[in-house]
Design a protein around this motif. Sequence first.
Motif, PDB file in Angstrom:
ATOM      1  N   TYR A  59       0.830  -1.201   0.000  1.00  0.00           N
ATOM      2  CA  TYR A  59       0.000   0.000   0.000  1.00  0.00           C
ATOM      3  C   TYR A  59       0.860   1.244   0.000  1.00  0.00           C
ATOM      4  CZ  TYR A  59      -3.675  -3.216   1.056  1.00  0.00           C
ATOM      5  OH  TYR A  59      -4.536  -4.232   0.974  1.00  0.00           O
ATOM      6  N   ASP A  60       0.288   2.285  -0.580  1.00  0.00           N
ATOM      7  CA  ASP A  60       1.049   3.527  -0.605  1.00  0.00           C
ATOM      8  C   ASP A  60       0.146   4.715  -0.301  1.00  0.00           C
ATOM      9  OD1 ASP A  60      -0.354   3.040  -2.807  1.00  0.00           O
ATOM     10  OD2 ASP A  60       0.995   4.056  -4.184  1.00  0.00           O
ATOM     11  N   GLY A  61       0.113   5.081   0.932  1.00  0.00           N
ATOM     12  CA  GLY A  61      -0.492   6.347   1.307  1.00  0.00           C
ATOM     13  C   GLY A  61      -1.993   6.427   1.273  1.00  0.00           C
ATOM     14  N   THR A  62      -2.721   5.347   0.973  1.00  0.00           N
ATOM     15  CA  THR A  62      -4.180   5.423   1.004  1.00  0.00           C
ATOM     16  C   THR A  62      -4.651   5.392   2.456  1.00  0.00           C
ATOM     17  OG1 THR A  62      -4.076   4.099  -0.991  1.00  0.00           O
ATOM     18  CG2 THR A  62      -6.243   4.451  -0.028  1.00  0.00           C
ATOM     19  N   ASP A  63      -5.695   6.155   2.742  1.00  0.00           N
ATOM     20  CA  ASP A  63      -6.239   6.178   4.093  1.00  0.00           C
ATOM     21  C   ASP A  63      -7.107   4.936   4.276  1.00  0.00           C
ATOM     22  OD1 ASP A  63      -7.176   6.726   6.513  1.00  0.00           O
ATOM     23  OD2 ASP A  63      -8.168   8.616   6.010  1.00  0.00           O
ATOM     24  N   HIS A  64      -6.522   3.895   4.846  1.00  0.00           N
ATOM     25  CA  HIS A  64      -7.249   2.623   4.933  1.00  0.00           C
ATOM     26  C   HIS A  64      -8.362   2.664   5.938  1.00  0.00           C
ATOM     27  CE1 HIS A  64      -4.354   0.928   2.297  1.00  0.00           C
ATOM     28  NE2 HIS A  64      -3.369   1.305   3.077  1.00  0.00           N
ATOM     29  N   THR A  65      -8.282   3.583   6.877  1.00  0.00           N
ATOM     30  CA  THR A  65      -9.365   3.679   7.859  1.00  0.00           C
ATOM     31  C   THR A  65     -10.634   4.167   7.174  1.00  0.00           C
ATOM     32  OG1 THR A  65      -7.556   4.617   9.115  1.00  0.00           O
ATOM     33  CG2 THR A  65      -9.658   4.313  10.253  1.00  0.00           C
ATOM     34  N   ARG A  66     -10.474   5.122   6.282  1.00  0.00           N
ATOM     35  CA  ARG A  66     -11.650   5.656   5.595  1.00  0.00           C
ATOM     36  C   ARG A  66     -12.054   4.794   4.410  1.00  0.00           C
ATOM     37  NH1 ARG A  66     -11.275  11.457   3.764  1.00  0.00           N
ATOM     38  NH2 ARG A  66     -13.493  11.117   3.409  1.00  0.00           N
ATOM     39  N   PHE A  67     -11.058   4.275   3.689  1.00  0.00           N
ATOM     40  CA  PHE A  67     -11.365   3.482   2.497  1.00  0.00           C
ATOM     41  C   PHE A  67     -10.764   2.089   2.636  1.00  0.00           C
ATOM     42  CE2 PHE A  67     -10.817   7.929   1.109  1.00  0.00           C
ATOM     43  CZ  PHE A  67     -12.137   8.197   0.824  1.00  0.00           C
ATOM     44  N   PRO A  68     -11.416   1.220   3.354  1.00  0.00           N
ATOM     45  CA  PRO A  68     -10.840  -0.122   3.473  1.00  0.00           C
ATOM     46  C   PRO A  68     -10.926  -0.832   2.128  1.00  0.00           C
ATOM     47  CG  PRO A  68     -12.990  -0.031   4.494  1.00  0.00           C
ATOM     48  CD  PRO A  68     -12.659   1.368   4.105  1.00  0.00           C
ATOM     49  N   PRO A  69      -9.885  -1.561   1.727  1.00  0.00           N
ATOM     50  CA  PRO A  69      -9.893  -2.244   0.420  1.00  0.00           C
ATOM     51  C   PRO A  69     -10.913  -3.382   0.408  1.00  0.00           C
ATOM     52  CG  PRO A  69      -7.967  -2.844   1.658  1.00  0.00           C
ATOM     53  CD  PRO A  69      -8.625  -1.768   2.444  1.00  0.00           C
ATOM     54  N   LEU A  70     -11.523  -3.579  -0.748  1.00  0.00           N
ATOM     55  CA  LEU A  70     -12.539  -4.614  -0.881  1.00  0.00           C
ATOM     56  C   LEU A  70     -11.918  -5.972  -1.147  1.00  0.00           C
ATOM     57  CD1 LEU A  70     -14.988  -2.612  -3.098  1.00  0.00           C
ATOM     58  CD2 LEU A  70     -15.212  -3.068  -0.684  1.00  0.00           C
ATOM     59  N   GLU A  71     -10.758  -5.970  -1.738  1.00  0.00           N
ATOM     60  CA  GLU A  71     -10.108  -7.238  -2.040  1.00  0.00           C
ATOM     61  C   GLU A  71      -8.605  -7.069  -1.829  1.00  0.00           C
ATOM     62  OE1 GLU A  71      -9.619  -8.177  -6.225  1.00  0.00           O
ATOM     63  OE2 GLU A  71     -10.653  -6.326  -6.721  1.00  0.00           O
ATOM     64  N   ARG A  72      -7.937  -8.189  -1.821  1.00  0.00           N
ATOM     65  CA  ARG A  72      -6.495  -8.150  -1.619  1.00  0.00           C
ATOM     66  C   ARG A  72      -5.831  -7.796  -2.954  1.00  0.00           C
ATOM     67  NH1 ARG A  72      -3.107 -10.198   2.247  1.00  0.00           N
ATOM     68  NH2 ARG A  72      -1.026 -10.776   1.490  1.00  0.00           N
ATOM     69  N   LEU A  73      -5.162  -6.681  -2.984  1.00  0.00           N
ATOM     70  CA  LEU A  73      -4.569  -6.210  -4.230  1.00  0.00           C
ATOM     71  C   LEU A  73      -3.157  -6.737  -4.374  1.00  0.00           C
ATOM     72  CD1 LEU A  73      -5.716  -2.507  -4.075  1.00  0.00           C
ATOM     73  CD2 LEU A  73      -6.621  -4.273  -5.541  1.00  0.00           C
ATOM     74  N   GLY A 189      -7.301   4.129 -12.210  1.00  0.00           N
ATOM     75  CA  GLY A 189      -6.230   3.766 -11.279  1.00  0.00           C
ATOM     76  C   GLY A 189      -6.078   2.264 -11.219  1.00  0.00           C
ATOM     77  N   GLY A 190      -4.988   1.811 -10.610  1.00  0.00           N
ATOM     78  CA  GLY A 190      -4.724   0.379 -10.546  1.00  0.00           C
ATOM     79  C   GLY A 190      -5.636  -0.365  -9.608  1.00  0.00           C
ATOM     80  N   GLU A 191      -6.269   0.358  -8.683  1.00  0.00           N
ATOM     81  CA  GLU A 191      -7.045  -0.333  -7.657  1.00  0.00           C
ATOM     82  C   GLU A 191      -8.507  -0.504  -8.030  1.00  0.00           C
ATOM     83  OE1 GLU A 191      -5.966   2.671  -7.554  1.00  0.00           O
ATOM     84  OE2 GLU A 191      -7.681   3.941  -7.108  1.00  0.00           O
ATOM     85  N   VAL A 192      -8.972   0.132  -9.145  1.00  0.00           N
ATOM     86  CA  VAL A 192     -10.396   0.056  -9.473  1.00  0.00           C
ATOM     87  C   VAL A 192     -10.703  -1.308 -10.087  1.00  0.00           C
ATOM     88  CG1 VAL A 192     -10.554   2.520  -9.874  1.00  0.00           C
ATOM     89  CG2 VAL A 192     -10.199   1.003 -11.784  1.00  0.00           C
ATOM     90  N   ASP A 193     -11.979  -1.641 -10.076  1.00  0.00           N
ATOM     91  CA  ASP A 193     -12.424  -2.912 -10.648  1.00  0.00           C
ATOM     92  C   ASP A 193     -12.135  -2.922 -12.142  1.00  0.00           C
ATOM     93  OD1 ASP A 193     -14.099  -4.964 -11.746  1.00  0.00           O
ATOM     94  OD2 ASP A 193     -15.088  -5.020  -9.789  1.00  0.00           O
ATOM     95  N   PRO A 194     -11.526  -3.973 -12.689  1.00  0.00           N
ATOM     96  CA  PRO A 194     -11.237  -3.987 -14.134  1.00  0.00           C
ATOM     97  C   PRO A 194     -12.499  -4.022 -14.993  1.00  0.00           C
ATOM     98  CG  PRO A 194     -10.036  -5.700 -12.982  1.00  0.00           C
ATOM     99  CD  PRO A 194     -10.989  -5.139 -11.999  1.00  0.00           C
ATOM    100  N   GLY A 195     -13.638  -4.291 -14.409  1.00  0.00           N
ATOM    101  CA  GLY A 195     -14.866  -4.323 -15.201  1.00  0.00           C
ATOM    102  C   GLY A 195     -15.481  -2.956 -15.413  1.00  0.00           C
ATOM    103  N   LEU A 196     -14.837  -1.920 -14.901  1.00  0.00           N
ATOM    104  CA  LEU A 196     -15.348  -0.568 -15.091  1.00  0.00           C
ATOM    105  C   LEU A 196     -14.564   0.127 -16.195  1.00  0.00           C
ATOM    106  CD1 LEU A 196     -15.649   0.538 -11.379  1.00  0.00           C
ATOM    107  CD2 LEU A 196     -17.506  -0.069 -12.895  1.00  0.00           C
TER     108      LEU A 196
END
Lengths: 423, 248
Positions: A59-73, A189-196
């Motif tokens: 991870y790099d600098g994302t606020d995980h408290t506010r935006f918890p990841p939905l999947e393991r990247l 971005g790299g973290e968005v769902d590839p289906g979008l």
Amino acid sequence: MKRLRLDRWTGQALVARSGACSASTPRAALRSAAVPRCAAVRSQSTSAVLQIPKDDEYYDGTDHTRFPPLERLPPRATSLPSPPPERALKSAKLAALRARLSLPDKLPLQTLARALVDASADDNPLFNNTNLAFVGQSLINYHVAEWLMCRYPRLPMDILYAAMKGYAGPASLHQVARSWGIEHAAAPGGEVDPGLLQFSMHKPGNAILGFGTRRAEADGMKKYKWRHSLSNRVIFDDDFGQVVADAAEQEKPQLLRRADTEYGNEYTRALAEAAYSTCARAVVGAIYAHTGREPVKAFVRAHVLSRTLDLSRLFAFAKATKELSLLCAREDFDPPTARLLSETGRASRTPVFVVGIFSGADKLGEAAGPSLEHARSKAAMNALKSWYLYSPGEHVRVPSDVLVEDARPWEPAYIDMGEIIGR
Amino acid sequence: MEAIVVRPAVSCCRSAVSAGPTSSRLLLNTLPTGIRQKSTSARTRRALNIPPHPSFLNANNSTGNSGPDGLRGTRRDTDQIIFNPPSSAPSVFHTPFKFLPKNDPRRRANLTSSLFASSTTIHYNATQQQSSSTSPTSMPAEQTFSPEDFPMAEGPVVLKPRHHLAKADIEEMRRLRETDPVTNSVQSLARQYQCSKLFVLMCCQAPREHQDKIKAGLEKTKERWGPRRRAAREERARREGMLRTGEL
């Protein structure tokens, strides 16, 4: 009735109230002071708190408290401009899109994911859809053009251009892609769902998606509205007979600045339209790349040519009666005469006249109008439209039909001598 | 039968109303039950019971039948397709027979319009109709028309150019227009040389001052127009544009 549980309220609100009426509820104030603020975020949830790895590699600098990841990247996913290809296999949206469009299994999900990445999101041509879209655009335009040529062989050139744009233009392909149920990410971005669908709301992509050259005199044509002839348009301009414009000159700095603050404006809508149409072309290109010629032809027929376009609405005549008499002279027909077939309410406020245009004993066109002059010119327009909209049949053969094995030999299609030109 | 009974009643009622307009309301109210309203379901059903379209009837029986039920005719008893579309404007996608190319299969098969004609189609060519009326499927006693039966609906008469003016005439016309554009107006020159006003306009050009004067006069006239006249003119121009693009 539910019991109010003051201890589960957010800490901030309780602290603010505690100063005002500390004497009335001293217990609540005491509790709120005891509860730490970070724990209050998920206090109403019964699920276990997500374990967030504190690894710099992930991870790099994302606020995980506010935006918890939905999947393991995968490693460094968020630093990439578009999602890595291996994530495509896990995307439910992509699998659903492939199933909805009945795409063959030969088309891998990674390619479909790549078709959803616009050049404005990722400028690396190995990962965006530019190449696929170029192939797809050529294929769509080829199939639309050959079908229009064989189905309506007498269309004038400018009507043909308009019809091409109506079927395969960016606005239509935008609607096609929307009807496929493709949604877009708020930001690429790299973290968005590839289906979008991923495109940037801030800059247009610099991908070259069609043929045609940028004219040296394009600025003057725009500024002074210089005339450019139809044959000129055939040579220099794009597949829809429109002047090729630079992407940079379409930028409007004011709208661009407002793009972030307001929900959407003219500029962002134009960007979205371009991105969606490019995506639709890229899907066609991907089908061609993996499955070949015949499936892509069936796909274009099903999704692009199946749309309804009323070609009779594209016409506009300046001097219909003159053009019709020129046509009759050219084709050695008797000169056209207008005759009043029926009328009602001549002296009333709303009369109706039905006028037919005859050449000899044959009726060429008929129209009703509120005045004789109106009905006459409308009838002449209808006669001209029925000349131009001649069709050899509903299911005409097109040249690409002979490319399949054991096809019947090609019979030459009807070629018209050309549109009516006034002298 | 009902209609025959009703109509005299209506007419006598009308005459009564026109005779005494002052007491018309009173008269209508006090009239006895002369008019049969559709007050009951039976009367409504009877009033709505209109005979079917002739194309739904058996052609042979209805002509010979002269009984009380002669208007109604009898239903067709054979297996036939009844094609009776509502009247509508012809579609521009139906190419007229004359516009078909020489090698079109429709032309080769000589499928003339009579074969595909619906019951509502007017046949314009009398000879065609006669030849096809020998077939048993054609409509009986259908009226035939030829284009000459209809009045002409031509626009403004356009005179054919006579090409009677020589170069010297045109030079003279130009000189006249240049020297005195007020007396030698376009109309007077056209009358003098027996040509169209368009031809005068093509040949000559008025001096600049005269053009400006005319333009200023036109502007002055336009200034006098009120909002209604202006809007009406704008709308007329817009209608013309809509007509050209097929929106109207």
